[in-house]
Structures are given as C-alpha cells and as structure tokens.
Design a protein around this motif. Structure first.
Motif, PDB file in Angstrom:
ATOM      1  N   LYS A 153      -7.273   2.877  -5.447  1.00  0.00           N
ATOM      2  CA  LYS A 153      -8.380   1.935  -5.603  1.00  0.00           C
ATOM      3  C   LYS A 153      -8.251   0.795  -4.609  1.00  0.00           C
ATOM      4  O   LYS A 153      -9.219   0.381  -3.987  1.00  0.00           O
ATOM      5  CB  LYS A 153      -8.365   1.335  -7.014  1.00  0.00           C
ATOM      6  CG  LYS A 153      -9.085   2.136  -8.052  1.00  0.00           C
ATOM      7  CD  LYS A 153      -9.113   1.347  -9.357  1.00  0.00           C
ATOM      8  CE  LYS A 153      -9.401   2.249 -10.524  1.00  0.00           C
ATOM      9  NZ  LYS A 153      -9.109   1.601 -11.804  1.00  0.00           N
ATOM     10  N   ARG A 154      -7.026   0.299  -4.463  1.00  0.00           N
ATOM     11  CA  ARG A 154      -6.832  -0.826  -3.582  1.00  0.00           C
ATOM     12  C   ARG A 154      -7.071  -0.436  -2.130  1.00  0.00           C
ATOM     13  O   ARG A 154      -7.623  -1.203  -1.356  1.00  0.00           O
ATOM     14  CB  ARG A 154      -5.429  -1.381  -3.755  1.00  0.00           C
ATOM     15  CG  ARG A 154      -5.449  -2.873  -3.555  1.00  0.00           C
ATOM     16  CD  ARG A 154      -4.133  -3.475  -3.771  1.00  0.00           C
ATOM     17  NE  ARG A 154      -3.515  -2.931  -4.972  1.00  0.00           N
ATOM     18  CZ  ARG A 154      -2.315  -3.318  -5.380  1.00  0.00           C
ATOM     19  NH1 ARG A 154      -1.654  -4.226  -4.703  1.00  0.00           N
ATOM     20  NH2 ARG A 154      -1.803  -2.810  -6.465  1.00  0.00           N
ATOM     21  N   LEU A 174     -10.711  -0.387  -1.587  1.00  0.00           N
ATOM     22  CA  LEU A 174     -11.227  -1.758  -1.491  1.00  0.00           C
ATOM     23  C   LEU A 174     -10.942  -2.353  -0.119  1.00  0.00           C
ATOM     24  O   LEU A 174     -11.766  -3.045   0.463  1.00  0.00           O
ATOM     25  CB  LEU A 174     -10.606  -2.634  -2.582  1.00  0.00           C
ATOM     26  CG  LEU A 174     -11.084  -2.358  -4.006  1.00  0.00           C
ATOM     27  CD1 LEU A 174     -10.305  -3.189  -5.007  1.00  0.00           C
ATOM     28  CD2 LEU A 174     -12.568  -2.648  -4.147  1.00  0.00           C
ATOM     29  N   GLU A 230     -21.392   5.284   2.714  1.00  0.00           N
ATOM     30  CA  GLU A 230     -21.804   6.168   1.627  1.00  0.00           C
ATOM     31  C   GLU A 230     -20.625   6.976   1.100  1.00  0.00           C
ATOM     32  O   GLU A 230     -20.435   7.113  -0.107  1.00  0.00           O
ATOM     33  CB  GLU A 230     -22.876   7.123   2.142  1.00  0.00           C
ATOM     34  CG  GLU A 230     -24.162   7.018   1.391  1.00  0.00           C
ATOM     35  CD  GLU A 230     -25.168   7.973   1.967  1.00  0.00           C
ATOM     36  OE1 GLU A 230     -24.808   8.868   2.751  1.00  0.00           O
ATOM     37  OE2 GLU A 230     -26.346   7.831   1.617  1.00  0.00           O
ATOM     38  N   ASN A 231     -19.839   7.495   2.031  1.00  0.00           N
ATOM     39  CA  ASN A 231     -18.671   8.256   1.603  1.00  0.00           C
ATOM     40  C   ASN A 231     -17.707   7.377   0.818  1.00  0.00           C
ATOM     41  O   ASN A 231     -17.154   7.804  -0.197  1.00  0.00           O
ATOM     42  CB  ASN A 231     -17.952   8.835   2.823  1.00  0.00           C
ATOM     43  CG  ASN A 231     -18.556  10.152   3.232  1.00  0.00           C
ATOM     44  OD1 ASN A 231     -19.056  10.888   2.389  1.00  0.00           O
ATOM     45  ND2 ASN A 231     -18.534  10.442   4.510  1.00  0.00           N
ATOM     46  N   ILE A 276     -18.920   6.981  -2.627  1.00  0.00           N
ATOM     47  CA  ILE A 276     -18.735   8.203  -3.411  1.00  0.00           C
ATOM     48  C   ILE A 276     -17.272   8.334  -3.824  1.00  0.00           C
ATOM     49  O   ILE A 276     -16.954   8.635  -4.982  1.00  0.00           O
ATOM     50  CB  ILE A 276     -19.208   9.424  -2.601  1.00  0.00           C
ATOM     51  CG1 ILE A 276     -20.736   9.438  -2.555  1.00  0.00           C
ATOM     52  CG2 ILE A 276     -18.671  10.714  -3.200  1.00  0.00           C
ATOM     53  CD1 ILE A 276     -21.303  10.550  -1.716  1.00  0.00           C
ATOM     54  N   TYR A 277     -16.374   8.088  -2.877  1.00  0.00           N
ATOM     55  CA  TYR A 277     -14.948   8.178  -3.208  1.00  0.00           C
ATOM     56  C   TYR A 277     -14.591   7.194  -4.307  1.00  0.00           C
ATOM     57  O   TYR A 277     -13.804   7.500  -5.199  1.00  0.00           O
ATOM     58  CB  TYR A 277     -14.102   7.894  -1.963  1.00  0.00           C
ATOM     59  CG  TYR A 277     -14.176   8.986  -0.944  1.00  0.00           C
ATOM     60  CD1 TYR A 277     -14.628  10.256  -1.300  1.00  0.00           C
ATOM     61  CD2 TYR A 277     -13.817   8.779   0.378  1.00  0.00           C
ATOM     62  CE1 TYR A 277     -14.718  11.265  -0.367  1.00  0.00           C
ATOM     63  CE2 TYR A 277     -13.907   9.791   1.316  1.00  0.00           C
ATOM     64  CZ  TYR A 277     -14.358  11.030   0.924  1.00  0.00           C
ATOM     65  OH  TYR A 277     -14.445  12.021   1.846  1.00  0.00           O
ATOM     66  N   ARG A 278     -15.176   6.010  -4.190  1.00  0.00           N
ATOM     67  CA  ARG A 278     -14.882   4.971  -5.169  1.00  0.00           C
ATOM     68  C   ARG A 278     -15.268   5.425  -6.569  1.00  0.00           C
ATOM     69  O   ARG A 278     -14.496   5.300  -7.515  1.00  0.00           O
ATOM     70  CB  ARG A 278     -15.701   3.739  -4.806  1.00  0.00           C
ATOM     71  CG  ARG A 278     -15.102   2.507  -5.353  1.00  0.00           C
ATOM     72  CD  ARG A 278     -15.698   1.328  -4.660  1.00  0.00           C
ATOM     73  NE  ARG A 278     -15.531   0.189  -5.504  1.00  0.00           N
ATOM     74  CZ  ARG A 278     -16.512  -0.591  -5.896  1.00  0.00           C
ATOM     75  NH1 ARG A 278     -17.743  -0.358  -5.495  1.00  0.00           N
ATOM     76  NH2 ARG A 278     -16.264  -1.606  -6.688  1.00  0.00           N
ATOM     77  N   GLU A 279     -16.451   5.977  -6.653  1.00  0.00           N
ATOM     78  CA  GLU A 279     -16.907   6.461  -7.949  1.00  0.00           C
ATOM     79  C   GLU A 279     -15.993   7.582  -8.465  1.00  0.00           C
ATOM     80  O   GLU A 279     -15.665   7.645  -9.640  1.00  0.00           O
ATOM     81  CB  GLU A 279     -18.346   6.962  -7.812  1.00  0.00           C
ATOM     82  CG  GLU A 279     -19.089   7.024  -9.116  1.00  0.00           C
ATOM     83  CD  GLU A 279     -20.597   6.971  -8.894  1.00  0.00           C
ATOM     84  OE1 GLU A 279     -21.266   7.874  -9.387  1.00  0.00           O
ATOM     85  OE2 GLU A 279     -21.089   6.030  -8.230  1.00  0.00           O
ATOM     86  N   MET A 280     -15.550   8.434  -7.526  1.00  0.00           N
ATOM     87  CA  MET A 280     -14.698   9.539  -7.945  1.00  0.00           C
ATOM     88  C   MET A 280     -13.324   9.059  -8.405  1.00  0.00           C
ATOM     89  O   MET A 280     -12.724   9.637  -9.307  1.00  0.00           O
ATOM     90  CB  MET A 280     -14.569  10.551  -6.817  1.00  0.00           C
ATOM     91  CG  MET A 280     -15.765  11.494  -6.779  1.00  0.00           C
ATOM     92  SD  MET A 280     -15.958  12.294  -5.172  1.00  0.00           S
ATOM     93  CE  MET A 280     -14.495  13.340  -5.209  1.00  0.00           C
ATOM     94  N   TRP A 299     -12.771   6.224  -9.910  1.00  0.00           N
ATOM     95  CA  TRP A 299     -12.934   5.728 -11.272  1.00  0.00           C
ATOM     96  C   TRP A 299     -12.988   6.881 -12.261  1.00  0.00           C
ATOM     97  O   TRP A 299     -12.450   6.786 -13.374  1.00  0.00           O
ATOM     98  CB  TRP A 299     -14.197   4.868 -11.390  1.00  0.00           C
ATOM     99  CG  TRP A 299     -14.000   3.497 -10.839  1.00  0.00           C
ATOM    100  CD1 TRP A 299     -14.327   3.069  -9.600  1.00  0.00           C
ATOM    101  CD2 TRP A 299     -13.382   2.374 -11.489  1.00  0.00           C
ATOM    102  NE1 TRP A 299     -13.960   1.752  -9.433  1.00  0.00           N
ATOM    103  CE2 TRP A 299     -13.384   1.298 -10.573  1.00  0.00           C
ATOM    104  CE3 TRP A 299     -12.828   2.183 -12.756  1.00  0.00           C
ATOM    105  CZ2 TRP A 299     -12.857   0.058 -10.874  1.00  0.00           C
ATOM    106  CZ3 TRP A 299     -12.308   0.948 -13.068  1.00  0.00           C
ATOM    107  CH2 TRP A 299     -12.320  -0.097 -12.127  1.00  0.00           C
ATOM    108  N   SER A 300     -13.600   7.980 -11.845  1.00  0.00           N
ATOM    109  CA  SER A 300     -13.648   9.152 -12.723  1.00  0.00           C
ATOM    110  C   SER A 300     -12.262   9.737 -12.930  1.00  0.00           C
ATOM    111  O   SER A 300     -11.944  10.245 -14.002  1.00  0.00           O
ATOM    112  CB  SER A 300     -14.559  10.219 -12.122  1.00  0.00           C
ATOM    113  OG  SER A 300     -15.873   9.770 -12.084  1.00  0.00           O
ATOM    114  N   LEU A 301     -11.446   9.662 -11.884  1.00  0.00           N
ATOM    115  CA  LEU A 301     -10.087  10.204 -11.976  1.00  0.00           C
ATOM    116  C   LEU A 301      -9.362   9.617 -13.179  1.00  0.00           C
ATOM    117  O   LEU A 301      -8.677  10.318 -13.925  1.00  0.00           O
ATOM    118  CB  LEU A 301      -9.300   9.849 -10.722  1.00  0.00           C
ATOM    119  CG  LEU A 301      -9.427  10.778  -9.523  1.00  0.00           C
ATOM    120  CD1 LEU A 301      -8.455  10.328  -8.445  1.00  0.00           C
ATOM    121  CD2 LEU A 301      -9.133  12.205  -9.932  1.00  0.00           C
TER     122      LEU A 301
END
Lengths: 355, 355, 355, 355, 355
Positions: D219-220, D223, D267-268, D271-275, D277-279
């Motif tokens: 995550k970091r 960011l 955009e990528n 998308i990665y960020r959202e993924m 969080w899903s992880l």
C-alpha cells in the motif's frame, strides 16, 4: 492482464517516440483489407490484396470505408497513413494496443480509439483495440484481428437498409461505433448473470474455498470493462460537441444517442460493482454464520456430557468409604439424575434458540 | 432485474439504429388512447378508438393532452409520431423501455422520459417508463400499460380545479410530472419502514439466515429507485433553465418546486442507503455477539468440570498404595474441596462479567 | 422520523399543487402573533389578536418584524400572505414542514426556510421549521409552535442594544438567523459529548448489547443534523451574493460571518460522523478481544487438565498386569510428574503471553 | 520514508526562505556536468570540469542541454542559476528534494520538477528528484546522483535518430520527460506482478504471519508512486496549454501524448490500489476459513469421543449393584453400541458437509 | 477537544453579534506587546507597556510589525483595532479562538486567521490561533500566549538577513506565515513516526488492549491537524490571487511557495490518514491470527488426548468379562496403540500445517 499489457508496452521502452511498433501478441496475423465505397445510388465492396489498391478511393466523392485487420503489418499501415497524411503519433497509437479510448482532433481528420469487448473461448472478457480515422468523406478502421461486430453495418451498406447510404462518413462512423457499444450490453448482461449466480450460490451455502478468488476475478473483470467503457463517454461527448465540417449537425443527435447508451451501460457497471463489494460482505457473514453453527454443536455436546462424565468419575473413585456405593438403588437413582440433567440442558439450549 | 432489462435491450442487438422496436414484456397489451382538449371555458374528454382520431386536436388552439397506453403498438405510435413530426430516435426511445430519465430538446418540442415507480402485487418496486412530448399547445404521454397516477390530473381538468384550465401545455406537463414525483414519496416511505423493521429485528435478535440476502435485496431496491429518480433532477433543472417559448417564465417557479421535492427524495434515499450499509454492520456485530455468548457457555462448563473430573480420575486410579483412599473421611473432604473449587470458579467468572 | 416525515407529506398526496395544507402534527396549536416596529428612535411591541392587526405596519417606514407561531392556522397565514403578495407556493412551503433549508428569490421579497434544532424533553434532537420572508422594510417569521431562540433578539430591539435599531430589515433577518445558528453549536456540543462517552464506555468494556443499536441511533441523529444544517450553507452564501436592494452591502459582511459559523459546525459534524464510524470498528475490536480472552481461558484449562486426566485414566484401567500399580511410590511419583507437567504448561502459556 | 523525507526538510527549519540548502542524503556525491549543443547539422558533447565551462553555450543559437548530477554542490548550482537568471526560489527548489512534481512559469523560462522512479538494489521503489529549466534555446537538468534513464536521449542526439536534431529545446524537454514517464510503466508492471503473486499466495494458503505487513508495505509503495506520478499529469497538461514562444504549437501534440501515457499509468495505479484493498479482504476471509476448519476438527473429535467417554465412565463406577456388569456379553454389546454411535456421528457430520 | 472548543463558543451564546469576547482558557495571561519598525537602512525594536505607544508607528513610512500576545486583554485589542479602523467583526474574530483559518478582504487591509501547531508538554498536539492584519505598511499579529515560532523572523529583521529589510509589509506577512507553515512539517513528522511505531508494534504482536483506543486518538489528532491546515491552502491561494496594492506582484511568487509547502503537508496528512485506517485492519487481522493460534493449540490438545482418554476409560470399566484385561501384555500393547495414535495425530496436524 495488466501485467501482459505492461509487458507489451515494454517492447517500446527506449524507442524513439513516434516509432510505429506493434505491441500486441498476434504478431503472425494475416493482413486483411476491405473497402466499401458507396453513395445513394450504388456501392462497391472489395477485398484488397495490397494497401495501395485503396488509394484510388481517396479521389472519389462517394463515402469510403477502408477496414484493415492485422495491426502487425506496420508497414502497410504506415503506407496507408502516409497516403492519408496521418500524424506519426496517430500511426504509433493505432498499433500500440495499450491505448485508452480517446479522441484526437487534427486539422482535417478525427482520430478515435476505442475498445471492442467480447467473450473469448474460455468465457473471459477480452478487449480488442479498434481505431477509426474520420476524414471528409472516408472512414479508416484498424483492428487487431479478424472477427468483429460490423456485419450489420456491412449488410446495411450492401442492402441500402436504414439511412446509411443517404448520409456521409460521419454517419458511417456513428453506426460503426454504435455496433460496438450495442455489444457492450451483452457483455454486462453476462456479468449481471454471474453476479446473480454468485448471490444465489452464497445464499444457498453452495460455496467452495474458491469463492473469494472468484469474487476477486469478478472485480477485475468489472474494472477491465469500466476501463474500456468509461473514457468512451467523454470521447463521444467530444464528438457531439465537435465544431467542424467533419460532423454534421443532424448527425450529432445520433451521437447523443450513443452517449445515452454509454451512460446506461456505465450506470449498470457501477451498480454491479457495488453489488460485488456486497457479495464479499455476504460471504463473510456466511462464514461467520457457519462458524457459529459449528460452535453451537461443540458447546451443546460438551456442556451436556462433561458434567455427566464428572459424575460418573466421582463414583469410579476407589475410596474405601463412599456410602452411596453400598446402596442397592444408587445406580438407578444416578441414571435418573443424569437423565434429568440431560433434559434440563436440552431445555436450556432450546430456550437459547440454539436447537 | 438488470438482467431482464438487458435482455430486453438485446432484442434490438444488430438492428438498424432508429428502428422502432418495443423492448418490454407486455407485448399483448391492448391499445388505449384518450384525449383531453381544454381551455379556460370548456373541455372535451374522449377515448379514441384509433390513433388517427387524435389528429384533429392538433389544429385547435386549446391545450391538448393525448395519453397512449400500450407501447407494444409501435405502428400506432409511429403514426402519431409522424403526425407530430417527431424524430425517429424519439419514437425509438419511447418504445425502448430501458431508457434513463432524460430530456432531449428539439426545435419545436421537448422530449422527456421518466420512470413511474409503484409496488406490484408481490410488494416489489416496479418501474414503468413514461414518455412525454411537450409541444406548443399539446402534451403527448406514452405509458407501457394501464393504471397510472394521473387521476388527480384528469379530475382537475374536468372540474377546472386549481389553475390548470387557465394555464398552458407547460403547466399541464408540470402537474403530470408532479403527480409522478409525489408518488415517489410513498415509495421511499415504504422503504424507510422496511429498514426500520430490519433494525428492530436485528436488534431484537429475531434474525434468520436470510437476513443478509434480504439486506442485499434492499440494497438493490434502493439502487433501482436511485437510478429512476436521480437523473430526473437534472432533467427538471434543465426544463427550468430551458429558454424557449415552450416553457413560460411563470411556470418555471413550479418546476423549481418539483426540483425541491426531488432533492428531498434524493436526500432521503441517500440516508436510507447509508443506513442499509450500517445494517450489515449491525448484523455482523450481532453474529459476533452471539458467538461470544456461545463461547462463554462452553468455556464456563469446560473450565468448571474438567478440573473436577481430573480430581475424580486421580482417585479412580488403581495404585496399591494411595494413602488417601484409606482415610474414612477422604470422600467427604474431597467433595468439600470440589464444591470450593466450583464456587471459586463461579466467582472468577462473575468477576469477569461472563455470568 | 423519516417515516413520520413522509407520512406528513402523504397528507398532501393527490392534492392540487399550491394547496396550502399544514403537514405537521401540532394541529391544535393556538395562534400567536407578535409585532415589532422600530426605528432608531422608538419601537412598538404588540401581541396581535388577529392577523389583520398587522396590516397597518406595512405602511410605516420603520422596520417591522411580524412573528407568527402556529402553522396549523392556514387561513390566517393565507390572509397575511395575500396582504404581502406572497406567491401561493411560498404559502404552501411555509406550512409544509417537510421543507429542506432553501432560499427562493422573488421580485420584491426573499423567502428563506431553515430548521431550528433543539433537544426535546426525552433528550432527542428535534427539528422545527422556521420560515422567513424578507421584504423592503419588514421580516415575517413563521414557526410551528411557541418557544424559540429569539429572546435575545427581542431584548436587543427593546433595549436598543447593539446596532439593530440603526439598521434595516436585512440586519434583523441576520440576527434572527444568527440566533438559530448559534444554537447549533450547543446541539453539536452535546453530540460530541455523547460520542466521547461512547468511546470511554467501549474502551472500558462497559458495553451492553444495545451498543450497536445506540451507535445506529447516533448515526441517525448526525444525519438529521446534517440534513438540517448543510443546505443552509448554500442558502446563506446566496443571500451574501444576492444582488438587490433588499440586502445592503454593509450587511453582507455579517452574513459572511454566519457562513463562517456554518462551515465550523459542518466541519465538526463531519468529524463526529467519521468518529462514529470508527466507534463501530472499536466496538468490533472489543468484541473480538473479548472472544479471544474467553478462548484463552478455555484453551488453558483444557490443555492443562485433559492430558492430566488422561494419565489418571491410564492408571484407572483394570488390567491385571500393570507393573506400576504395584510399586509403593508410583502414586507419589505420578503426582510429581503431573505437577511438573502442570508447571511446564503454565510456563508454555506464559511464554506465549496468554497469562 | 515519509519520515526521512520530513527529516530532510527539517534541515531547513528556521532558515531564511530562499536559502539554497541541499536536503538529500547523498551529501558526498561527486559533481558531474555534461553539455550537449546541437543543431540540424552538427553536435558537440562535452563533459565539463567546472560549471563555468557551460556559460559559453548560452550564446550559441543551437539547442543546448546541460545536465548536472550532484545536488549537494549548491555553489555550482547557484553559479549556473545566476548565469541563467533563475529566481532564488527556483534554486531552492532544485536542491530541496522534497518537492512535489510541479511547474512554475517565469517570464523567460519554465521550471519543471518531477520524480524519476526506479528499483534500488533491495528491490524497493526509490524516487529521485529531477528538475528541468526550459529556456528559449536551452534545457538545464538537475539530478541528485549519477545513473539515469536518458541514455536513449543521448544516443538520439549523437546519431541524429528521430526528429530531435530538427526540433528545438521544447522537443528536447519532451523526450527527456518521455524517457522518465516510459520508465514508470516498468515500475507499475513490477507492482502488478507483486499483487498477482500475493493473490496466488493467499489463494493457495501459502501465507505467513507477515502477509498483513507485506500488504501494508505494498500500500505504501502504491501511495509513493501515486504521489510521484499523479501531480505530473497537471504539470504536463499545463505545459500543453502554456501560451508562450517557449512551447511551439507542433510540439504540443507530443506533450499530449505524454499526458495520455500518464493517464494510462494513473489508471493502472488506481486499479492496483483497489486490488490491494481487496487483498486484505481476501486474506481476512482466508483466516476465517482456516479458523472454521480448525473449529470443525475440534468439534468433530469432541462430539464423537466425549459421549463415548461418558459411557465408559458409567461402567467404570464402583457401585455394588450395577446389573449390566454381571452379564457376560455386556462388554461386547457396549462396543457395538459405541461403534453405532461413532458411525451415526460420522454420518451426521457428513450430512452437515463438515467432512 | 471539540467539546471544550464548543464550550468556549458557548460563552458567547446569546451575545450580541459583534461583541468582543475572549473565548479561550488563558484568561489570566499577561499582556505583551512588541513593535518592530524598519526600512532598508535602520530598525527600531521596542517592547510596549501600553497599546497606545504603538500608535506613533502608524504615521511612519517604514514597515511596522506590532505583535500582541494575550487575547484576554480585549480592551487593549479594541483600542488598537479602533486606531487601525478594524471592523468590529474582525476584532470579534481575533479574540474568538474557535475560528477556522480564513481570509477576509476589507477595503484597506487583509485579515488572516490561521493556526499555529505545536506539541505541548504532554506531547499532545495543541493549536493556537494567530491572527494577522496586513495594512499598507504594517502587519498586526495577535497571539493567545507567549512563545511562538517567529524568532527567526525577529533575527532577520535585526540582522538584515535575507531580503526582509528591502521588502514591504506583504513580504513580512509572508515570512511570518512561512515560519508557521515550516513548523507544520515537524508536526507531521512526529505523526509519521507514531504511525510507524504502531505498525511495528502491531506487526511484532506487542499490542495491548489500548491499541484501538490509541488508534482512535491518532485519528483524532490527524483530524485536528487537517482542520488546522487544509483551509489554509485556500487562504494562501486567495492571497496569491488577491488584486490590490497590498500584495505586490513580486511577492506573490513567495506566497506560491507557501502554497506548494501546504500541498506537500496536506498530501502527507492524507497518506497518514489512509495508513491509520489500514492500521485498524492490520490490528484486526492480528487479533484474528492470534485467535487462530489459540484455537489450534486447543484443537491439537483436545484431539490428541480425548480419544486416548476414551481408550483408557474403556479398560477402566468394571465388567466381569473383558477378555483383554486378563492377557498379560495387554497393558503394553495398549501403550503401543496409544503411542501410534499419538504419532498419527501429530503427523496429521503437521500435514495440515498447524504445527
């Protein structure tokens, strides 16, 4: 997916900007070029063996559609592009399949990139890049491989169905894009079905350990579709607002119609997205409920038999002076006590709604 | 829902844009047409047997309302549309019930699509598409089937109640939309009640395994209502700002009033939405609390009786030299020890607030 | 709450728009009208027995404030409204207490609706609708019932405190709104206290099963307050930017001050909101921690005594040849082994930080 | 990271604004200056030993690129800056490596700060600040240390590849920025791979206790990359819209191309960020599933053997009159009963799908 | 915090707007006034005993900075304010410490409120309100109490360091604000450290029950800092865009620099905020993991010993005919069986990765 996409980009790393390099995976695709040239009264349809054959159509006053399949044939694309005076960056974008849907406005043509979505043989959503160049009286289209959603367009030109033969290149571009957007509806319909199936499965407890993986995959599909469709809204909106002779005023109403369709699709995608996130919650709740049930069984069994076993243990002790052991009916009395305890316990759990 | 909606769209897949094809499910609905024609002093109300009967009203100076029920009768709608010079895309949108609320501004008429919401016999929220065409001195309305919320409008025209008979077509359109929007309040009131019932049920622990499914359904209903109502705000706002002789300045105050109502409804929907998301949290907490309670019972039972059973086990051993076994009062002393242990345990759990 | 609110709306369902119908619950409230008329040098204060008594003040050049309590007296309100030439929709909005804070700009007056917030006898936040009409030299105010936050305003007029008597109607409206907004601070202060109490309670483990219900109630209160206060910001901002002789330039600085206060209140509300959502997380964590503790106790008890009980079981077997049973010191050796096992276990759990 | 970044800022705390103080950690880096000076027909490449050697290039009409590595040499940078009339704040920003990507427009030059991203030897993403000054016919670039992504640029100048030698300083700046942005793609590709590896690991249950720490680190990193890339979009967009002779119209198309690339990268990232969080959700589910499995094993074992042990306990009691003990076949009958119970239990758990 | 803040507001409830009432808690602070008056060539520094002593500086052409500490001395502030013709609302805002950072533009001065942040003796973040009035050739500053971050500013004036003595009041205001903003960096650095410490603690399992409380406190600190810093961005941006002789064009570049710093700080705050929310997730995962571990220990112990205890129980039964009891080696055979079972179990748990 994103991975391979980036990998394809890397093919270009360190290249001179403006280099025309195909970044897709279908490097051995055969070149296919077809040309339609039509006006109100007549039409020509022709499969071209070489890109040069298309040059003659540029001179006609009629509307021309040249469709090229096979982005790996960069030389042919470059020839075509040079003949139509396309900017090198346009040619670069045509063969770089990592484009986002976009519109670039040049002096005497519009360049539009969008994504065709379809399900491949493994039932995964696949995106294929389609580029359009709209000029004064021609539309060029570029696809990665054969197989597209344009058959209805071809039929309409051939049979002079609808108003296509009476209209100009801007209307041709409209029906081409419309064919692609119409297909989006079937894509999201299948997505909607998948989500509903998941809901039913989770609700009925028919869940396997893969569920969270499957939900993650679904999320990724939604993101993929979103990425292909959402930017297109702005593209269409800019075509609609475009001020140039390329887009006639009366055609704009039709682009507005595509825009409405895209808003509908987008709205559905956002709803599906929200529902997928909820699915995960439902799944978590289901797991918790199951664990609760397991715990209850354990607690009931243990709470009933552990005290009874203790009582049996008491009278299994070998003290010399245990008065009860001598009484003739102790054994039967004890059974009575145990049965009462057992029933009491059952009653207690019943009241707690655990049974 | 979304599924069937998309399926209806698919009926059109591959069709020529502008084809007028009914996409709903009420294909066998009987055609019903009624016409109102009124001015300050008089009014005519008439059920029409054929669409052609309505043509005469176009010539009058009075305000005309033609209401058509039965979108499956595409031919009649096309006839009516041609008579009023409607754009083919307007006709297409009227019969394609997958529209989003929207307004399209044409040269001499406004086309407005919105959604009528009501509860069907199974108490599910149903949406029905209603289209309006507002011309200089007429309003055309198109509904999928009979049964609507316009009875108060009819009464007002008949009895010259309120100011309707003194005003023009723009005011007629206002009271028609107002009737639909007013009904939204009852829809969301029922939604509010459902949410409150859920809260009470969850709080009282009267929860079944279906709760998470039910909450999911509730979420979907909210999303459905949102989708029907939210875009309407922009539609009304655009009517209010519309600069043309079709909408008179003094009528705009009334559209502003509808806008205020829509903001109120939207705000409630958003609040309900937030509360539904909280419901899931409350439910999760309830499950966790229950599991906690189950665990406590198990722990108390096991913690009390397992040590006692161990003690009993000790004196059930068959060693030849266990001094305690010989003492006359050991059995009673042991009972004493066990009772003390038991009380100590109870005390311990009491202090931990588990009892 | 929302429910009853909608129910009140329903009273109007199917009514002619513009019908003046009171939608509140205080249908039997007595009418109370008071009038203040003042200028720099003098003031008149008067309780009016009939609405007609107020008409004379319209003619004076001094600033007039007419305050009416009791929205159920629709006839009197209509009379007053007609005398001041108010639009029918304004009168409708005054008595329909389901309004959102808003401002409507008419040619020669401003209509402002906002919400007075206070705690009722059960310590629940109650909202009461207050409407203002600001004319050239008058302010009309309409309240549902007696009891308000305007006493300081009355005192200031009477005692010529501050600059009120030197200013015009726009300043009077300012101090009236300011009195209401000032009161918002005490409302959110109480909310802040409640949240802090919850935090302390959850942190200290003094939680009951009602906590999640209470948090849900708190969320709803916040939403209620938000809904009353947030739209007011735009209202005040529009007064500040309003270009008409009704609002003097030098008064705008004061409205800007109210706006600043509203931003402060809004910010606090948003912070409280975020903290309430965190509360739920804290609560969940607390539950999990508790379950963890329960589990540890169970595991420690079971892990220690189950093996010991097994050993005791071994020597409770009735085999004829168990050599250990014959040795004189086996019993004592066994005790030693068991004590060692016990200590080992304790040590193990200590190292795992479970004790 | 953020920490050290702030610490570097603190070096400056209490300094006069405009003080030129290097805030990075590479304080002992050797100064390296190189200069390219070229036009259509010829080019000069030169490593400079002192900053003064670069002054001569200012007078030429050809395009000059001066690249300086080593921000710790503040004196040399100041000399260079003064020679080119740079504002003191520009010099301050060049050596303060805590800058955010930004563009500052001065009268006769543009100042652009951005971040070069690469993986260091420990495979962590590192950011290095690069500053550009674009003047009429020169580009100055400032890097913290040696090693960059500009080798393709150097080659192109040397070999007159692409159109660089025919274009001006604005195009040179474009290919420099383009080289940096192109490298972003490989950065996010690696990020995408990491996320996919995590997904596979979590799904296959190959998870260690560090997973939540690793996800936090991921995550970091996201960011960090976001912070380096997202503000750059606005920078490029402002260059594209910049109205001055510094940026020629025909070069803007190329900046538009960089902008498109940045949108793709952004955009990528989202998308990665959202993924990611899903992880975390997937991981939580995996933990819950595991606990569920553990609980099942415990419950099955306990539920089967606790009742059986109770039965054995019954017949281990020492009552004098237990009739069953005397019957010859009781032991075998009891075994039969126990086996039946055992099978019954297994059957029960089978039906519950726990086995 | 918020609570006390509101309480301070309440002191004013029911007051006349424009009343100048100090709302802070430092009611007994001693008044301290200092004055700087300087131009390029000379400067005067003076501690003033009474506010009247400052009046003389108003007449000079040089730049004057009057700094007043002690907002409880409302009379002195009023005197000063009247001398400088400040609006009563400005005076009210200066002493009401509940202000949000804001800028109010008056005809011949700017009024700026912002928050100084520092750590108090308990290591809690404290905010202190600082107000500035920027006039043609003077800056007034108002602080609640002694102790500030302006020492570097004083030194620079005294020693003619930097360009301060050559510039005007607008530059003086810039370096004052810059000193405050610079200090924000150390505040958020400490916040960043705290978050990292938490992460390490949670990851290493060194967590106490207070963790969720501590995280909640951290969230509140972040919210406090956000609230102090975020509105300031707009304030600075409005100074930069302010069109009046008060802010010279060449000074605006410097305000732009502060703006950049604020964007940096804000970005960090948002990143920290996101990381704190993640902390809670990490913590939850840690708890779950711990519970998992506890469950495993319990399950292993119970699963191994419960069956063994059952076997021992079997041969503790007192049936007269249990053939195994007579065989000489049964006891040893049984031990063998048990050991095998034990090893089998261990093997099973090993394969499941529980050991």
């Amino acid at each position: 997916m994103s991975k391979s996409r980036n990998k394809t980009h890397n093919k270009k790393l360190g290249q001179i900007p403006g280099s025309i390099i195909y970044t897709g995976k279908k490097a051995s695709h055969k070149l296919f070029i077809e040309a339609f040239d039509y006006n109100k009264d007549q039409y020509i349809e022709k499969e071209l063996l070489a890109v040069e054959e298309s040059f003659e159509f540029k001179l006609t006053n009629s509307t021309t559609w040249i469709n090229l399949n096979g982005l790996n044939h960069v030389n042919d694309i470059e020839k075509l592009g040079n003949h139509y005076n396309l900017h090198p960056l346009v040619l670069e974008d045509i063969v770089n399949i990592a484009q986002r849907p976009k519109i670039d406005e040049y002096e005497d043509y519009l360049f539009v990139v969008l994504k065709m979505l379809y399900y491949d043989e493994n039932n995964n959503i696949t995106t294929e890049q389609v580029s359009f160049v709209l000029g004064k009286n021609y539309v060029l289209s570029f696809q990665e491989s054969d197989g597209d959603v344009f058959d209805t367009v071809r039929d309409r030109i051939r049979q002079a169905k609808g108003r296509v033969r009476n209209m100009h290149a801007d209307y041709l571009l409209y029906i081409l894009i419309d064919a692609i957007v119409d297909y989006y509806f079937s894509i999201i319909e299948v997505l909607g079905d998948k989500i509903e199936d998941f809901e039913t499965a989770i609700f009925n407890g028919k869940i396997t350990d893969d569920v969270s993986k499957d939900i993650q995959d679904l999320k990724r599909e939604i993101l993929k579709v979103r990425r292909a469709i959402f930017p297109l809204r702005e593209v269409i909106s800019r075509i609609e607002k475009h001020e140039s002779p390329l887009i006639q005023k009366k055609t704009k109403t039709f682009y507005r119609d595509i825009f409405d369709h895209l808003i509908q699709v987008s709205e559905n995608i956002d709803i599906y997205r929200e529902m997928i996130w909820s699915l995960m919650d439902m799944y978590m709740t289901t797991i918790s409920n199951k664990m609760n049930e397991v715990m209850k069984v354990l607690t009931i069994m243990a709470s009933i038999f552990i005290p009874l076993t203790f009582i049996a243990g008491i009278y299994g002790m070998n003290f010399e002076y245990i008065p009860e052991l001598k009484y003739k009916y102790s054994y039967f009395i004890l059974w009575g006590v145990m049965v009462l305890l057992f029933i009491g316990m059952l009653f207690y759990f019943k009241r707690k709604k655990w049974l």
